[in-house]
Design a protein around this motif. Structure first.
Motif: not given
Length: 297
Positions: A150-154, A214-220, A254-255, A287-288
DNA sequence: TCCTAAATAT
DNA sequence: GATATTTAGG
């Protein structure tokens, strides 16, 4: 917060009693987990102290968490948030669903100044092929569910990597500094592999515009840390990472989540919140885990 | 032992 | 096809 699956078995049996209980109880955020480490993970890692004393109280932890989850699942009349009890589809091996417990998080403003939320990964094992009393070693590693970054985790991951420096950012160290319960070295290694790939791409196309893969990476925000952070030959002094001092365990549970639909995150909120802490945003949990098919490998 | 890259699985 | 896990080589 800690969504628990097995509560479905008790679904709605004791709502009345639960509401009585909850009156005197502290909120889940206020509770200090039993897994509370005595020293900060930075410090621990600096002195090569294992941050996790490997308590054998896992059962106790789990039990209390279950209880909390059950309670949480049933309350909510005061909040506008609707906690829905979730029933999970266990029959289909390829199906999972996201259950995000939205947690009211009032102290988000300071971003780390206040009490950090405890974070952890709540793994759930579906069918446990329990040991058929083999050699006797407690070796039976229960297959972990698929971790979802998840974004938090990342973000936590990136923070740690940034402060470690790209050189000393190796899975083990990262894992220790992240201090996320249940997060394995392999999880980190895998993510690190992908992250490095991403960095390489970005480096190659430094003038690349909007469509970062990557949306995840580019966001951070990627730190300009292609430099080494630690002076060579020096003792690894923990750097004041942005995370606050008691960065206990991440609390997460989170599942599920249907496959392939991860990219459905709203990119706009990414840009808005990229520097903020994610808690309190629509991403209630850190995270899930995806449900794992009972298939054995 | 553990890191990294590649293969494999979901 | 993307992501995460597992395997293999160093």
């Amino acid at each position: 917060m800690g969504e628990e699956v097995n509560m479905s078995e008790y679904g709605g049996v004791d709502d009345d009693r639960v509401s009585d209980w909850e009156l005197g109880l502290p909120s889940a955020d206020d509770l200090t987990p039993l897994s509370h480490p005595l020293i900060s993970p930075e410090l621990a890692s600096a002195f090569s102290i294992s941050p996790e004393p490997r308590r054998s109280m896992t059962d106790v932890n789990r039990a209390s968490r279950n209880t909390l989850s059950s309670i949480r699942g049933e309350l909510s009349p005061s909040d506008g948030v609707a906690f829905k009890s979730f029933d999970e589809e266990r029959g289909k091996d390829k199906d999972g669903m996201v259950v995000e417990g939205e947690e009211s998080d009032p102290d988000v403003a300071g971003d780390g100044s206040g009490s950090r939320k405890v974070r952890r990964i709540d793994e759930n094992c579906d069918e446990e092929m329990e040991n058929g009393n083999d050699g006797g070693s407690a070796r039976t590693q229960v297959k972990r569910a698929r971790l979802v970054w998840t974004p938090q985790l990342h973000k936590r991951f990136v923070d740690v990597v940034a402060h470690l420096g790209i050189k000393s950012a190796v899975p083990k160290t990262i894992m220790q500094l992240m201090n996320v319960e249940g997060l394995t070295r392999e999880n980190v290694a895998s993510h690190l592999q992908k992250y490095r790939l991403y960095l390489k791409r970005m480096q190659g196309l430094s003038n690349e515009g909007p469509s970062s893969s990557d949306p995840l990476f580019s966001s951070t925000p990627v730190p300009q840390s292609l430099n080494e952070a630690r002076g060579s030959g020096h003792m690894p002094m923990p750097m004041p990472i942005q995370m606050t001092h008691p960065p206990q365990m991440m609390h997460m549970a989170v599942m599920g989540m249907a496959r392939g639909s991860y990219q459905g995150y709203d990119s706009s909120s990414y840009n808005m919140l990229q520097q903020r802490d994610w808690s309190g945003s629509k991403f209630g949990s850190v995270a899930s885990y995806q449900h794992v098919t009972p298939n054995d490998k």
